[in-house]
Motif scaffolding. Structure first.
Motif, PDB file in Angstrom:
ATOM      1  N   LEU A  76       0.818  -1.204   0.000  1.00  0.00           N
ATOM      2  CA  LEU A  76       0.000   0.000   0.000  1.00  0.00           C
ATOM      3  C   LEU A  76       0.858   1.262   0.000  1.00  0.00           C
ATOM      4  N   LEU A 123      -9.494   0.355  -0.314  1.00  0.00           N
ATOM      5  CA  LEU A 123      -8.103  -0.067  -0.378  1.00  0.00           C
ATOM      6  C   LEU A 123      -7.480  -0.220   1.010  1.00  0.00           C
ATOM      7  N   ARG A 149      -8.110   9.353  -0.269  1.00  0.00           N
ATOM      8  CA  ARG A 149      -7.151   8.268  -0.022  1.00  0.00           C
ATOM      9  C   ARG A 149      -5.922   8.786   0.717  1.00  0.00           C
TER      10      ARG A 149
END
Length: 403
Positions: free
Chosen positions: A223, A262, A296
């Motif tokens: 990530l 995510l 994000r």
């Protein structure tokens, strides 16, 4: 004496002028040559490239004049920028607008003036290329045409100068970005490679708990790589695409849900509780891609600085013509000295609560993405126990012609 009224688009005109970043700069040969050429063609002892800001006219280039600027209230050029063509005063002593003007009754004793507006590509007149004489006179058709052509060349040089400055700035940003990415990518890539190699060699002898721990480590490092590369791609797109944003009416909750998918496993790794307090019927006028990137990034920062077993909250409320989105975490507080420079420059990245690294570029980039959509972003200063980042997007009720 009659001072000229403000231009009908004065706010935009001043913004365009400031965008050129030319006020109070040094002499430059390209502009001086155009000024000299205008004086030669028109046969006048004085020629100026005059830029009109909110309180003065400042001379980027001048021939035959010592002054660097004069007050806007007495400037002939403030009258010229209101015209579509060359503004000509044949004899200032006989003109009711100028006969008692200090520039006529005293130095430089203006009698004749002709100014061609410097019109930027957006239609804003930022100043003039003007010629001045101490004697009454009149320009012929060829001289008027030449002055108009030369004024367009002045704007051309302004655009070229601005383009070159932007390229220099982008080049410096690239050097910083790529150097930082090269450094920061090594850590998560080494983590991925090391953990994967360990899993590959020892999987048969490792306990399920240890395998789960190593898998989470691979996920966390992956990530980090994703976020770094995502920021690089978005940074590049924002500078090289012809349009930086594509605004349309978007339901906000789905944008947040798609942005957070995510990070569900990463939050689970730290046992972080995620609370989303956004009404399903709330919409924004926004660029979906940029907005998801903003969410994000802010969520990744929140996860990074939230210790295990605490929470992260996302909320949104309409406020006048905007919707305010808030991302809060009650973990490690951002140091005071770092808070002051979060959006003004690239700041050194701090390690997260589990040693997570970052590149220090994200917030500056997110500020660009918010502002290109007509919003603002800030760190809330009145909440001493939390890190709360807020940003605004336009409310659909404040826009017209957007679908």
């Amino acid at each position: 004496m009659q001072s000229a009224p403000l231009h009908s688009t004065e706010h935009q005109r001043l913004a365009t002028l400031l965008n050129y970043e030319v006020l109070d700069t040094e002499d430059e040969r390209a502009f001086n040559e155009l000024t000299e050429l205008a004086s030669t063609i028109c046969g006048t002892p004085i020629s100026l490239i005059s830029l009109v800001d909110d309180h003065r006219q400042w001379f980027k280039s001048k021939v035959g004049l010592k002054a660097n600027e004069t007050p806007r209230s007495i400037a002939f050029c403030t009258h010229a920028i209101l015209q579509d063509e060359v503004f000509e005063v044949n004899n200032a002593l006989e003109d009711p607008r100028f006969f008692d003007n200090p520039l006529v009754t005293g130095d430089p004793d203006i009698r004749f003036y002709a100014g061609a507006p410097l019109v930027a590509p957006d239609g804003s007149p930022i100043g003039t290329l003007c010629v001045i004489d101490k004697e009454p006179r009149k320009l012929d058709a060829s001289q008027l045409r030449a002055l108009t052509i030369l004024s367009a060349q002045v704007i051309g040089q302004m655009e070229l100068r601005l383009h070159n400055r932007r390229l220099d700035r982008i080049h410096r940003e690239q050097q910083t970005l790529f150097a930082t990415l090269a450094h920061d990518l090594r850590t998560p890539f080494n983590g991925i490679l090391g953990l994967s190699k360990h899993l590959s060699r020892k999987a048969e002898t490792l306990s399920p708990a240890r395998i789960t721990q190593l898998a989470h480590g691979v996920l966390s490092s992956s990530l980090q790589v994703y976020q770094l590369l995502d920021e690089l791609l978005q940074w590049s797109a924002s500078r090289y695409s012809s349009k930086s944003s594509h605004l349309s009416i978007q339901p906000l909750l789905p944008l947040i849900e798609r942005s957070t998918e995510l990070y569900i496993d990463t939050m689970a790794l730290k046992n972080i509780t995620f609370n989303c307090n956004v009404k399903s019927d709330l919409s924004v006028c926004a660029d979906a891609t940029l907005t998801k990137t903003i969410i994000r990034n802010l969520l990744a920062n929140a996860i990074k600085f939230t210790p295990e077993n605490l929470s992260i909250d996302i909320s949104a409320e309409p406020n006048d013509s905007f919707v305010e989105i808030r991302v809060s975490n009650n973990g490690s507080l951002i140091p005071e000295d770092t808070r002051k420079n979060l959006f003004s420059q690239t700041v050194a990245s701090e390690k997260g609560t589990m040693g997570e690294t970052g590149n220090g570029l994200g917030l500056k980039l997110m500020q660009e993405f918010v502002e290109t959509q007509g919003g603002k972003i800030w760190l809330e200063q009145n909440e001493p126990d939390t890190n709360t980042f807020c940003f605004t997007l336009q409310h659909p009720s404040s826009t017209t012609g957007i679908v």
